[in-house]
Write an enzyme that holds these catalytic residues in place. Structure first.
Site, PDB file in Angstrom:
ATOM      1  N   GLU A  87       1.016  -1.165  -0.114  1.00  0.00           N
ATOM      2  CA  GLU A  87      -0.216  -0.180   0.354  1.00  0.00           C
ATOM      3  C   GLU A  87       0.599   1.404   0.159  1.00  0.00           C
ATOM      4  O   GLU A  87       2.015   0.785   0.600  1.00  0.00           O
ATOM      5  CB  GLU A  87      -1.351  -0.037   1.258  1.00  0.00           C
ATOM      6  CG  GLU A  87       0.002   0.808   2.434  1.00  0.00           C
ATOM      7  CD  GLU A  87      -1.183   0.396   3.839  1.00  0.00           C
ATOM      8  OE1 GLU A  87      -1.415   1.560   3.492  1.00  0.00           O
ATOM      9  OE2 GLU A  87      -0.657   0.213   4.599  1.00  0.00           O
ATOM     10  N   SER A  98     -13.561  -0.366   9.694  1.00  0.00           N
ATOM     11  CA  SER A  98     -12.528   0.390   8.334  1.00  0.00           C
ATOM     12  C   SER A  98     -13.208  -1.234   6.894  1.00  0.00           C
ATOM     13  O   SER A  98     -13.380  -1.819   7.115  1.00  0.00           O
ATOM     14  CB  SER A  98     -11.206  -0.415   8.451  1.00  0.00           C
ATOM     15  OG  SER A  98     -10.433  -0.646   7.491  1.00  0.00           O
ATOM     16  N   ALA A  99     -12.780  -0.352   5.890  1.00  0.00           N
ATOM     17  CA  ALA A  99     -13.366  -1.232   4.878  1.00  0.00           C
ATOM     18  C   ALA A  99     -12.591  -2.043   4.197  1.00  0.00           C
ATOM     19  O   ALA A  99     -12.293  -3.259   3.675  1.00  0.00           O
ATOM     20  CB  ALA A  99     -13.196   0.448   3.584  1.00  0.00           C
ATOM     21  N   LYS A 120      -3.362  -2.614  15.447  1.00  0.00           N
ATOM     22  CA  LYS A 120      -3.593  -1.446  16.682  1.00  0.00           C
ATOM     23  C   LYS A 120      -4.020  -1.485  17.816  1.00  0.00           C
ATOM     24  O   LYS A 120      -5.310  -1.631  17.217  1.00  0.00           O
ATOM     25  CB  LYS A 120      -3.235   0.272  16.093  1.00  0.00           C
ATOM     26  CG  LYS A 120      -2.147  -0.035  15.398  1.00  0.00           C
ATOM     27  CD  LYS A 120      -1.168   1.781  15.581  1.00  0.00           C
ATOM     28  CE  LYS A 120       0.394   1.921  15.367  1.00  0.00           C
ATOM     29  NZ  LYS A 120       0.111   3.136  13.549  1.00  0.00           N
TER      30      LYS A 120
END
Ligand code: PSU
Ligand code: MN
Length: 298
Positions: free
Chosen positions: A23, A138-139, A157
């Site tokens: 990413e 989150s997606a 996290k």
């Protein structure tokens, strides 16, 4: 939509050679502080190449979704970005964004589009604490479930709701495999105190799980931070709690939550967290490259 694929990446995919997607959010100003971001990028790239695989950074650059960024353009990946999750990719392309930094969800989607089966990151997004009020999930989680890509991460996290994150992955049908470890890692620490459903010992074992999937979705491999780089859990708890409280006070919502909290954590740990972050990202890239080689040998 056809992403722009770097020639080296296209050749590797066409010949069935191992490729690892990365990413760009973690390397941009939304992820690690400078100059640690540059070091993170070069260490991840080197870890992948050292194991004979080809790295493929994903991003949106000048309105083009790209998979594999030329070395001469790496500087831009370290710069100021707009965050691009999977759903934002078409907007970033249509509006010609100069630099859209891909999150996990955008990266696995782009990787799959061009035939890459393995992706490495630091930590994935997950279910946020207080989800019953905010609905913030989150997606990354649904993208990992939907796209047939192996994601290698150091867990997530601990500012997230990790039990609910694991429950969500279970409900979404994602196999979660602990890399030589039975605990779900909490990024800076090797264990969250939550068990992963299954432990694996080798890249070959991951490849056999991959080959035996009942649905064409993703697999999550959780590799704990290397022991020497782990941070003391007790110190982190207070920092994470304060970072979350600050984000609430500041009224931060939506896609801005994660970058805000990450920024607060990095300020509060003033550098102690950075070497840990680099070590786990490099470790994940290496594990991903081993898995890519095992998948290529299938
Ligand atoms: N967690 C981290 N570091 C990160 C991110 C998450 O410890 O850099 C980034 C990743 O790009 C991840 C994204 O895909 O944040 C998730 O954002 P959100 O929570 O808005 O889905
Ligand atoms: Mn969110």
């Amino acid at each position: 939509m056809k992403p722009t694929v770097h020639p080296e990446v296209a050749d590797a995919v066409a010949s069935g050679a191992p490729v690892v997607a990365l990413e760009s959010t973690i390397f941009s100003n939304l992820g690690l502080p400078s100059p640690a971001n540059a070091e993170a990028l070069s260490r991840c790239l080197a870890a992948i190449r050292a194991r004979g695989a080809v790295p493929a950074l994903t991003a949106v650059l000048d309105g083009a979704a790209v998979v594999g960024v030329d070395e001469g353009t790496h500087e831009r990946i370290l710069g100021e970005a707009r965050k691009v999750a999977e759903r934002d990719v078409p907007v970033a392309v249509a509006q010609g964004w100069s630099f859209g930094a891909t999150t996990v969800s955008a990266s696995v989607a782009l990787a799959h589009l061009v035939g890459i089966e393995v992706f490495a990151t630091g930590g994935i997004g997950g279910v946020h604490r207080g989800v019953e009020i905010t609905g913030d999930i989150s997606a990354d989680l649904d993208a990992i479930a939907a796209h047939p890509v192996v994601t290698v991460c150091a867990g997530a996290k601990a500012f997230l709701d990790l039990p609910r994150t694991l429950e969500h992955l279970e409900a979404a049908g994602v196999p979660v495999l602990g890399w030589r470890h039975e605990w779900f890692p909490a990024f800076y620490t090797r264990s969250s105190g939550l068990l992963v459903p299954h432990r694996v010992e080798s890249a070959d074992e991951v490849a056999r799980v991959w080959a035996a999937r009942l649905r064409p979705g993703g697999v999550l491999v959780t590799a704990p931070i290397p022991e020497p780089d782990e941070l003391p859990a007790a110190d982190l708890d207070a920092v994470l709690a304060q970072a979350l409280a600050d984000s609430e006070t500041a009224g931060i919502v939506g896609a801005a939550v994660t970058p805000f909290v990450l920024g607060r954590i990095s300020e509060a740990t003033s550098g102690r967290s950075v070497p840990a972050n680099l070590a786990l990202a490099e470790n994940n890239a290496g594990v991903a490259a081993e898995i890519a080689a095992a998948l290529a040998a299938l």
